[in-house]
Design a protein around this motif. Structure first.
Motif, short mmCIF file in Angstrom:
data_model
loop_
_atom_site.label_atom_id
_atom_site.label_comp_id
_atom_site.label_asym_id
_atom_site.label_seq_id
_atom_site.Cartn_x
_atom_site.Cartn_y
_atom_site.Cartn_z
N MET A 1 0.84 -1.18 0.00
CA MET A 1 0.00 0.00 0.00
C MET A 1 0.88 1.25 0.00
O MET A 1 1.85 1.31 0.75
N ILE A 2 0.54 2.20 -0.88
CA ILE A 2 1.31 3.45 -0.91
C ILE A 2 0.46 4.56 -0.30
O ILE A 2 -0.64 4.83 -0.76
N ILE A 3 1.01 5.19 0.74
CA ILE A 3 0.31 6.29 1.39
C ILE A 3 0.99 7.58 0.96
O ILE A 3 2.19 7.78 1.17
N LYS A 4 0.22 8.45 0.29
CA LYS A 4 0.76 9.70 -0.23
C LYS A 4 0.74 10.78 0.86
O LYS A 4 -0.13 10.75 1.73
N PRO A 5 1.68 11.74 0.78
CA PRO A 5 1.64 12.83 1.75
C PRO A 5 0.39 13.69 1.54
O PRO A 5 0.08 14.08 0.42
N TYR B 1 1.14 10.17 8.10
CA TYR B 1 1.01 9.05 7.17
C TYR B 1 0.26 7.89 7.81
O TYR B 1 -0.61 7.29 7.21
N PHE C 1 -2.12 0.25 11.65
CA PHE C 1 -1.35 -1.00 11.58
C PHE C 1 -0.93 -1.45 12.98
O PHE C 1 -0.43 -0.65 13.76
N GLU D 1 5.92 13.05 8.76
CA GLU D 1 7.05 13.81 8.22
C GLU D 1 6.86 15.23 8.74
O GLU D 1 5.79 15.82 8.55
N MET E 1 11.69 12.61 10.14
CA MET E 1 10.62 11.63 10.28
C MET E 1 10.39 11.46 11.78
O MET E 1 11.35 11.36 12.56
N ILE F 1 7.89 -0.62 6.44
CA ILE F 1 7.63 0.62 5.72
C ILE F 1 8.89 1.00 4.95
O ILE F 1 9.99 0.98 5.50
N HIS G 1 9.91 4.41 3.42
CA HIS G 1 9.49 5.81 3.30
C HIS G 1 10.52 6.54 2.44
O HIS G 1 11.68 6.68 2.83
N ILE G 2 10.08 7.01 1.28
CA ILE G 2 11.01 7.60 0.30
C ILE G 2 11.40 9.02 0.72
O ILE G 2 10.55 9.89 0.90
N PHE H 1 7.61 1.03 -6.70
CA PHE H 1 7.40 0.13 -5.57
C PHE H 1 6.61 -1.07 -6.07
O PHE H 1 5.53 -0.90 -6.63
N ASP I 1 4.30 -3.63 -5.11
CA ASP I 1 3.39 -3.73 -3.96
C ASP I 1 3.00 -5.19 -3.69
O ASP I 1 3.38 -6.10 -4.43
N LYS J 1 4.37 0.25 -8.96
CA LYS J 1 3.66 1.53 -8.83
C LYS J 1 4.66 2.66 -8.63
O LYS J 1 5.58 2.53 -7.81
N PRO J 2 4.51 3.77 -9.36
CA PRO J 2 5.48 4.87 -9.26
C PRO J 2 5.47 5.51 -7.87
O PRO J 2 4.40 5.76 -7.31
N VAL J 3 6.66 5.75 -7.33
CA VAL J 3 6.79 6.41 -6.03
C VAL J 3 7.90 7.46 -6.09
O VAL J 3 8.80 7.39 -6.93
N GLY K 1 8.58 11.51 -0.27
CA GLY K 1 7.40 11.74 0.56
C GLY K 1 6.39 10.62 0.55
O GLY K 1 5.42 10.66 1.29
N ASP K 2 6.61 9.59 -0.27
CA ASP K 2 5.67 8.47 -0.30
C ASP K 2 6.05 7.42 0.74
O ASP K 2 7.23 7.13 0.96
N CYS K 3 5.04 6.87 1.36
CA CYS K 3 5.19 5.90 2.45
C CYS K 3 4.60 4.57 1.98
O CYS K 3 3.40 4.47 1.78
N CYS K 4 5.45 3.57 1.80
CA CYS K 4 5.03 2.30 1.22
C CYS K 4 5.02 1.24 2.32
O CYS K 4 6.05 0.96 2.92
N VAL K 5 3.85 0.68 2.57
CA VAL K 5 3.67 -0.22 3.72
C VAL K 5 3.28 -1.61 3.29
O VAL K 5 2.41 -1.78 2.43
N MET L 1 13.94 5.59 4.24
CA MET L 1 13.99 5.00 5.56
C MET L 1 13.25 3.67 5.48
O MET L 1 12.17 3.59 4.89
N ILE M 1 11.57 0.92 7.99
CA ILE M 1 11.15 0.73 9.39
C ILE M 1 10.48 -0.63 9.49
O ILE M 1 9.46 -0.87 8.85
#
Lengths: 111, 111
Positions: A1-5, A26, A32, A40, A107, B60, B62-63, B70, B72, B78-80, B83-87, B107, B109
């Motif tokens: 899953m990608i969470i956008k700012p 985020y 979770f 951020e 972060m 996570i 986090h770009i 990414f 998924d 998927k383009p990232v 500021g994008d957070c991939c979980v 980062m 995590i």
């Protein structure tokens, strides 16, 4: 899953600090299992987050950009910069000062 | 407590990916209750982390800088970017490709 700012909010005088910080959330408490929040955060030039205690959770401030002083759990101000990972655990207190004329970005991970 | 970046290691063809990634470990499994690892990772130009499963933990990406794709938990690329957070959560898989001529920094995590 990608969470956008999104939903960047301005917080003035956070925990009694100076100036404004800009916080993008985020991950929230309920998202979770195992992690509470991922944010951020940007401190504008010379802004600060006042010294405050974490009673029920632990937090990391991981510096992405800029320089400042981390007020550690012993109350002392310690110089920090890009790539530094500042950790407090349950019951401890912390704060952060941007000492520069440029933004400080980090972060924040609450767990 | 301030943890400084140290012990950056180069990992080649990580999980079957291309090129090199550079990983700085800040927090390890045994350090703090509630979080397993915090790493700062740089993928060199066009490097990738191959698709791999997390059986017992969540992660996570986090770009912080750069652009990529990414992969998924549904297997889709998927383009990232910054500021994008991939979980991904326990049991899911993921990978990451740096699509650019410049480094991609993030980062990681694990919790």
């Amino acid at each position: 899953m990608i969470i956008k700012p999104e939903n960047t909010i301005e917080l003035k005088n956070r925990f009694g600090g100076k100036g404004s910080i800009f916080s993008s959330s985020y991950i929230k408490e309920q998202d979770f299992e195992g992690i509470r929040k991922v944010l951020e955060i940007e401190l504008e030039a010379h802004a600060s987050i006042g010294y405050h205690q974490h009673i029920d959770d632990s937090e990391i401030y991981h510096i992405i950009e800029g320089k400042g002083e981390f007020q550690d759990s012993d109350g002392q101000f310690k110089p920090v910069g890009k790539g530094d990972c500042c950790v407090i655990t349950k019951g401890q207190s912390h704060g952060l000062v941007n000492t520069e004329d440029t933004p400080l970005k980090m972060m924040a991970i609450i767990f």
